[in-house]
Design a protein around this motif. Structure first.
Motif, PDB file in Angstrom:
ATOM      1  N   ASP A 110      46.613 -69.805  37.985  1.00 17.61           N
ATOM      2  CA  ASP A 110      45.591 -69.354  37.035  1.00 17.61           C
ATOM      3  C   ASP A 110      46.317 -68.854  35.788  1.00 17.61           C
ATOM      4  OD1 ASP A 110      43.628 -67.957  35.550  1.00 17.61           O
ATOM      5  OD2 ASP A 110      42.516 -67.473  37.370  1.00 17.61           O
ATOM      6  N   ALA A 131      37.017 -64.386  40.640  1.00 18.55           N
ATOM      7  CA  ALA A 131      36.280 -63.693  41.709  1.00 18.55           C
ATOM      8  C   ALA A 131      36.249 -64.521  42.987  1.00 18.55           C
ATOM      9  CB  ALA A 131      34.858 -63.399  41.226  1.00 18.55           C
ATOM     10  N   ILE A 132      36.004 -65.826  42.858  1.00 17.69           N
ATOM     11  CA  ILE A 132      35.885 -66.666  44.054  1.00 17.69           C
ATOM     12  C   ILE A 132      37.275 -67.111  44.547  1.00 17.69           C
ATOM     13  CG2 ILE A 132      34.963 -68.841  44.969  1.00 17.69           C
ATOM     14  CD1 ILE A 132      32.680 -68.531  42.829  1.00 17.69           C
ATOM     15  N   HIS A 149      24.383 -78.304  46.047  1.00 17.50           N
ATOM     16  CA  HIS A 149      24.643 -77.097  45.249  1.00 17.50           C
ATOM     17  C   HIS A 149      24.215 -75.827  45.996  1.00 17.50           C
ATOM     18  CE1 HIS A 149      24.688 -75.185  40.938  1.00 17.50           C
ATOM     19  NE2 HIS A 149      25.544 -74.621  41.779  1.00 17.50           N
ATOM     20  N   ASP A 186      30.018 -79.730  46.093  1.00 17.11           N
ATOM     21  CA  ASP A 186      28.673 -79.139  46.029  1.00 17.11           C
ATOM     22  C   ASP A 186      27.842 -79.865  44.965  1.00 17.11           C
ATOM     23  OD1 ASP A 186      27.012 -77.284  47.187  1.00 17.11           O
ATOM     24  OD2 ASP A 186      27.689 -75.559  46.020  1.00 17.11           O
ATOM     25  N   MET A 234      33.799 -76.718  44.882  1.00 17.45           N
ATOM     26  CA  MET A 234      32.577 -75.910  44.941  1.00 17.45           C
ATOM     27  C   MET A 234      32.320 -75.285  43.565  1.00 17.45           C
ATOM     28  SD  MET A 234      31.361 -75.924  48.098  1.00 17.45           S
ATOM     29  CE  MET A 234      31.814 -77.633  48.310  1.00 17.45           C
TER      30      MET A 234
HETATM   31  N1  LIG Z   1      28.691 -73.860  43.846  1.00 16.90           N
HETATM   32  C1  LIG Z   1      28.041 -72.824  43.355  1.00 16.90           C
HETATM   33  O1  LIG Z   1      26.874 -72.599  43.652  1.00 16.90           O
HETATM   34  C2  LIG Z   1      28.757 -71.879  42.454  1.00 16.90           C
HETATM   35  C3  LIG Z   1      28.385 -70.529  42.453  1.00 16.90           C
HETATM   36  C4  LIG Z   1      29.091 -69.644  41.625  1.00 16.90           C
HETATM   37  C5  LIG Z   1      30.101 -70.111  40.814  1.00 16.90           C
HETATM   38  N2  LIG Z   1      30.414 -71.437  40.828  1.00 16.90           N
HETATM   39  C6  LIG Z   1      31.474 -71.960  39.952  1.00 16.90           C
HETATM   40  O2  LIG Z   1      32.698 -71.332  40.291  1.00 16.90           O
HETATM   41  C7  LIG Z   1      33.409 -71.039  39.107  1.00 16.90           C
HETATM   42  C8  LIG Z   1      34.324 -69.865  39.357  1.00 16.90           C
HETATM   43  O3  LIG Z   1      33.518 -68.717  39.601  1.00 16.90           O
HETATM   44  P1  LIG Z   1      34.159 -67.251  39.603  1.00 16.90           P
HETATM   45  O4  LIG Z   1      33.038 -66.306  39.878  1.00 16.90           O
HETATM   46  O5  LIG Z   1      35.390 -67.207  40.442  1.00 16.90           O
HETATM   47  O6  LIG Z   1      34.565 -67.138  38.062  1.00 16.90           O
HETATM   48  P2  LIG Z   1      35.677 -66.208  37.418  1.00 16.90           P
HETATM   49  O7  LIG Z   1      35.409 -66.206  35.964  1.00 16.90           O
HETATM   50  O8  LIG Z   1      35.768 -64.918  38.142  1.00 16.90           O
HETATM   51  O9  LIG Z   1      37.037 -67.015  37.702  1.00 16.90           O
HETATM   52  C9  LIG Z   1      37.384 -68.192  37.063  1.00 16.90           C
HETATM   53  C10 LIG Z   1      38.897 -68.190  36.959  1.00 16.90           C
HETATM   54  O10 LIG Z   1      39.330 -69.452  36.473  1.00 16.90           O
HETATM   55  C11 LIG Z   1      40.454 -69.215  35.662  1.00 16.90           C
HETATM   56  N3  LIG Z   1      40.724 -70.356  34.811  1.00 16.90           N
HETATM   57  C12 LIG Z   1      40.134 -70.709  33.656  1.00 16.90           C
HETATM   58  N4  LIG Z   1      40.679 -71.847  33.188  1.00 16.90           N
HETATM   59  C13 LIG Z   1      41.632 -72.218  34.093  1.00 16.90           C
HETATM   60  C14 LIG Z   1      42.522 -73.303  34.186  1.00 16.90           C
HETATM   61  N5  LIG Z   1      42.577 -74.254  33.254  1.00 16.90           N
HETATM   62  N6  LIG Z   1      43.352 -73.377  35.269  1.00 16.90           N
HETATM   63  C15 LIG Z   1      43.309 -72.437  36.231  1.00 16.90           C
HETATM   64  N7  LIG Z   1      42.496 -71.357  36.172  1.00 16.90           N
HETATM   65  C16 LIG Z   1      41.653 -71.273  35.132  1.00 16.90           C
HETATM   66  C17 LIG Z   1      40.094 -67.959  34.897  1.00 16.90           C
HETATM   67  O11 LIG Z   1      41.234 -67.326  34.377  1.00 16.90           O
HETATM   68  C18 LIG Z   1      39.424 -67.132  35.981  1.00 16.90           C
HETATM   69  O12 LIG Z   1      40.356 -66.292  36.633  1.00 16.90           O
HETATM   70  C19 LIG Z   1      32.289 -70.739  38.088  1.00 16.90           C
HETATM   71  O13 LIG Z   1      32.726 -71.006  36.762  1.00 16.90           O
HETATM   72  C20 LIG Z   1      31.188 -71.670  38.488  1.00 16.90           C
HETATM   73  O14 LIG Z   1      31.284 -72.883  37.770  1.00 16.90           O
HETATM   74  C21 LIG Z   1      29.777 -72.329  41.629  1.00 16.90           C
END
Ligand SMILES: NC(=O)c1ccc[n+]([C@@H]2O[C@H](COP(=O)([O-])OP(=O)(O)OC[C@H]3O[C@@H](n4cnc5c(N)ncnc54)[C@H](O)[C@@H]3O)[C@@H](O)[C@H]2O)c1
Length: 389
Positions: A167, A147-148, A272, A255, A229
């Motif tokens: 990914d 998503a991010i 954070h 973060d 992040m």
């Molecule tokens: N800083 C903050 O406040 C904050 C806020 C939200 C999320 N986050 C972090 O961001 C991360 C990502 O969030 P998101 O919403 O995009 O999650 P998401 O689940 O939508 O995306 C994570 C992606 O990582 C991929 N992935 C998993 N293992 C991998 C690897 N070894 N190599 C490459 N890709 C890999 C997955 O296939 C997935 O597409 C979260 O897990 C969380 O830890 C941080």
């Protein structure tokens, strides 16, 4: 009437998803059908018999005892992606912070003013120490295209960056959302070798913990700029500190500050702040309430951490929803019991996730309480609900 207990303050825009004529919502509900929670610790929470679902307004669910919920037939939802825009915007800021010496420059101006210096007299002379490169034309590596990551990759192309993403579990949704300008590679080394900037957006788990280690950093370009992040533990802190000291890594924006990092050169740390926006809290609350409502009213499961995603358009007189173990012969047992009562199956869907499975059966006839009770006694069945259209 459904009863929803709130364990934290949930944004009003989220609660407005639960119409008053069908939902009693308060923090004092004694026999809730559903719970809305943010960060309240539920690990020792005693589940009332009435409870069918917990929706967490946020992504992480480590405040919820997932295994106990699964065994009790309680669906646990979270809200992935609801804070993606907030994190994307901060990631763009982090890229700029990693390139231009914005934080150091700002700190210097504040220090001058605090020392009683007329800052207008020193700015032009002082600025030369804070020169930093532009993003346009540089290569950004995005590790994790969820998503991010997708949003960061897409917006970086609009900033004129060349973007390379990696990914190994790229979802169809992510692939469809990704700009055609983003080059996706199956080889993480290609990202490491070609990127001037690297930003990571993967979950921290046993496979990803410490993935940015000394070996990974050694493959990167000299002077690479890192943005994290996602989670502090994804980066081997000792390795990144060594690389910052040697200049291999030109800057690290994170973060997730620690004292050791703060003592290293060229680190910019934020407390954070990724998802800390009112919009993100609203988005999470709306998504959590909608997930809860769709499950209670229709039996559909979207974004559950303990049960599979299952949706079925209504097609019969009644709907039987069964949470059960993922073991042989359960489907036959369910349809067999319905058939014994002359109930015809209009439509059926079944999916599993690990040890657990979920079945929705739409029936042409009403399903009696006696049949529902019989279904609940089948070995491996954890929860049965009968919904009427
Ligand atoms: N800083 C903050 O406040 C904050 C806020 C939200 C999320 N986050 C972090 O961001 C991360 C990502 O969030 P998101 O919403 O995009 O999650 P998401 O689940 O939508 O995306 C994570 C992606 O990582 C991929 N992935 C998993 N293992 C991998 C690897 N070894 N190599 C490459 N890709 C890999 C997955 O296939 C997935 O597409 C979260 O897990 C969380 O830890 C941080």
């Amino acid at each position: 009437m459904y009863h929803i207990k709130t364990l934290n303050k949930i944004a009003p825009v989220g609660l407005s998803q639960l119409p008053k004529e069908g939902y009693a919502v308060s923090d004092g509900e004694e026999h809730p059908d559903g719970i809305l929670v943010r960060s309240a610790d539920m690990l020792n929470y005693e589940f009332p018999e009435s409870l069918r679902a917990i929706a967490r307004a946020g992504a992480g669910t480590n405040n919820i005892p997932i295994d106990r919920c699964s065994e009790a037939g309680i669906v646990v939802f979270n809200t992935p992606g609801a804070n993606a825009n907030a994190v994307k915007e901060l990631a763009v800021c982090a890229l700029l912070l990693s390139a231009r010496k914005i934080a150091a420059g700002s700190k210097w101006v504040n220090a001058q003013a605090a020392d009683g210096v007329d800052v207008t007299t020193v700015v032009e002379k002082g600025k030369s120490q804070f020169v930093g490169p532009e993003l346009m034309g540089k290569t950004l590596g995005v590790v994790g295209l969820g998503a991010i990551g997708v949003q960061v990759a897409n917006i970086a192309t609009k900033l004129g960056m060349k973007v390379i993403g990696h990914d190994p579990f790229l979802s169809v949704h992510s692939a469809l959302s990704l700009s055609r300008m983003v080059h996706v590679t199956a080889d993480l080394n290609e990202v490491y070798q070609s990127a001037d900037y690297i930003t990571i957006h993967v979950p921290q788990n046993k496979d990803t913990k410490g993935m940015v280690n000394a070996a990974a950093i050694a493959k990167m370009k000299d002077g690479v700029r890192l943005v994290n992040m996602a989670r502090g533990g994804l980066v081997d802190e000792g390795a990144v500190i060594d690389a910052l000291k040697s200049g291999k890594v030109a800057s690290y924006v994170t973060d997730f500050p620690t004292n050791a990092l703060m003592a290293a050169p060229n680190v910019t740390a934020l407390p954070h702040l990724g998802a800390s926006t009112p919009e993100s809290e609203d988005n999470c609350a709306v998504m959590a309430a909608q997930e809860l409502r769709d499950y209670l009213e229709n039996g559909n499961i979207v974004n559950s951490v303990n049960l599979p995603a299952v949706e079925l358009p209504w097609s019969g007189a009644a709907r039987v929803c069964v949470i059960h173990r993922n073991i042989p012969n359960l489907l036959a047992a369910i349809t067999g019991l319905l058939g014994k009562d002359n109930v015809n199956v209009a439509n059926l869907t079944n999916k599993s996730k690990g040890e657990y499975a979920y079945t929705i059966v739409d029936t042409d006839q009403a399903v009696t309480d006696a049949v529902a009770d019989e279904l609940a006694k089948v070995e491996g069945v954890l929860r049965v609900r009968v919904l009427n259209h």
